[in-house]
Design a protein around this motif. Sequence first.
Motif, short mmCIF file in Angstrom:
data_model
loop_
_atom_site.label_atom_id
_atom_site.label_comp_id
_atom_site.label_asym_id
_atom_site.label_seq_id
_atom_site.Cartn_x
_atom_site.Cartn_y
_atom_site.Cartn_z
N SER A 161 14.09 2.86 11.44
CA SER A 161 12.68 2.64 11.08
C SER A 161 12.07 3.82 10.34
O SER A 161 11.22 3.64 9.47
CB SER A 161 11.85 2.34 12.33
OG SER A 161 11.90 3.43 13.23
N LEU A 162 12.50 5.07 10.64
CA LEU A 162 11.91 6.24 9.99
C LEU A 162 12.24 6.27 8.51
O LEU A 162 11.37 6.48 7.66
CB LEU A 162 12.40 7.52 10.67
CG LEU A 162 11.77 8.82 10.14
CD1 LEU A 162 10.24 8.78 10.27
CD2 LEU A 162 12.34 10.03 10.87
N GLN A 163 13.53 6.04 8.20
CA GLN A 163 13.92 6.04 6.79
C GLN A 163 13.26 4.87 6.05
O GLN A 163 12.80 5.03 4.91
CB GLN A 163 15.44 5.94 6.68
CG GLN A 163 15.94 6.05 5.24
CD GLN A 163 17.46 6.08 5.16
OE1 GLN A 163 18.14 6.01 6.18
NE2 GLN A 163 17.98 6.17 3.96
N ALA A 164 13.21 3.73 6.71
CA ALA A 164 12.58 2.56 6.09
C ALA A 164 11.09 2.79 5.88
O ALA A 164 10.52 2.38 4.86
CB ALA A 164 12.80 1.33 6.97
N GLN A 165 10.43 3.46 6.83
CA GLN A 165 9.01 3.76 6.69
C GLN A 165 8.76 4.69 5.50
O GLN A 165 7.79 4.52 4.77
CB GLN A 165 8.48 4.41 7.96
CG GLN A 165 8.00 3.42 9.01
CD GLN A 165 7.33 4.15 10.16
OE1 GLN A 165 8.00 4.64 11.07
NE2 GLN A 165 6.02 4.22 10.11
N ASN A 166 9.63 5.68 5.34
CA ASN A 166 9.49 6.60 4.20
C ASN A 166 9.60 5.87 2.87
O ASN A 166 8.83 6.10 1.94
CB ASN A 166 10.53 7.70 4.28
CG ASN A 166 10.23 8.72 5.36
OD1 ASN A 166 9.07 8.91 5.72
ND2 ASN A 166 11.25 9.36 5.89
N LEU A 167 10.59 4.95 2.80
CA LEU A 167 10.76 4.17 1.58
C LEU A 167 9.55 3.26 1.36
O LEU A 167 9.03 3.15 0.23
CB LEU A 167 12.03 3.33 1.68
CG LEU A 167 12.33 2.41 0.48
CD1 LEU A 167 12.48 3.24 -0.80
CD2 LEU A 167 13.58 1.58 0.74
N ALA A 168 9.08 2.63 2.43
CA ALA A 168 7.91 1.75 2.33
C ALA A 168 6.67 2.54 1.88
O ALA A 168 5.86 2.05 1.09
CB ALA A 168 7.65 1.07 3.67
N ALA A 169 6.54 3.77 2.37
CA ALA A 169 5.39 4.60 1.98
C ALA A 169 5.43 4.91 0.50
O ALA A 169 4.39 4.89 -0.19
CB ALA A 169 5.38 5.89 2.80
N GLY A 170 6.63 5.22 -0.01
CA GLY A 170 6.75 5.52 -1.44
C GLY A 170 6.39 4.32 -2.30
O GLY A 170 5.60 4.42 -3.25
N ILE A 171 6.96 3.16 -1.95
CA ILE A 171 6.65 1.94 -2.71
C ILE A 171 5.17 1.60 -2.56
O ILE A 171 4.50 1.21 -3.52
CB ILE A 171 7.53 0.77 -2.22
CG1 ILE A 171 9.01 1.08 -2.49
CG2 ILE A 171 7.12 -0.53 -2.90
CD1 ILE A 171 9.97 0.08 -1.88
#
Length: 297
Positions: A161-171
């Motif tokens: 979830s942490l890595q996915a959240q970081n990617l989601a934040a960028g997008i």
Amino acid sequence: MSRPFRIYYNIVFGGFGGLAAYLVAGTLPDLTQNNFVWELLIGLLAGAGIGGALGAVDGALGKRWAPMLLGIARGAAIGAIGGVVGLAIGEGLFLLTQGGFVGRAIGWGLLGAIVGTSEGIATRAPRKISYGVVGGALGGIVGGALFEGLTQFALNNTADSLQAQNLAAGIGLVLVGACIGSLIALVEIVFVNAYFKVMRGKQEGKDFNLVKSPMTIGRTDGNDIPLYDNEVEPRGAAVVHLIGNAVQIESKNGRAVLLGRSREQQSKPIDGRETLEDGDRVQLGKTVLLLRKRGKR
């Protein structure tokens, strides 16, 4: 630039501003243990990045570096304020409503509304400020909702979830910037009453929205309508006045010429004030401006 291209470039520059904010945030120490501080920091970076990028659009595309740098500084400063205020209020609403889209969307909407005031404040154009507030707020709400949707999806549907959240934040930040930029431009295009299109000259195809009265026309960047034509006076070659729905142009000593619409209609120098109708063409130096009015294009 033309009106459709203004939307396109605002999308590109706004998205780039959001991406820049994300990249800078990635270099900062981990503050996730204090969500409120982190939200304020993200708001500051996002507001500064998006505001600065949108402030650079005209100068960058016209290759006028001094106006570009001034636009970046002005947009970043106003955007940073909007980001801190908007995200602080948004986080408060998010906590009060125990999560969900409403608080976050309102927070990003406030950020967008304040970012949207930048150009209008700089040009002292109340109409442009109002267009920017409405467009920026709508863009922030739409972008904020998408941001929150991506975040919730990353939290609930991925193993890391942490890595996915970081990617989601960028997008999400790219989408927020693109939405704010596009809707600021779109709202102004929809609601502005009149504009000049450059039909001939170095800036052929560029549009100048008429958003305040008076508006000066001249060769230098200090004018409301700068025409980069060596045969145009540096300042005050002509002045545009908006009186109700009427558009008047004022020129002294025939510097501006009202061109005839047909072979039978003669061109005439403008000495004093002339009321313009939709489709009228005005020549200053080698540059020809075409007036377009809302509802008659």
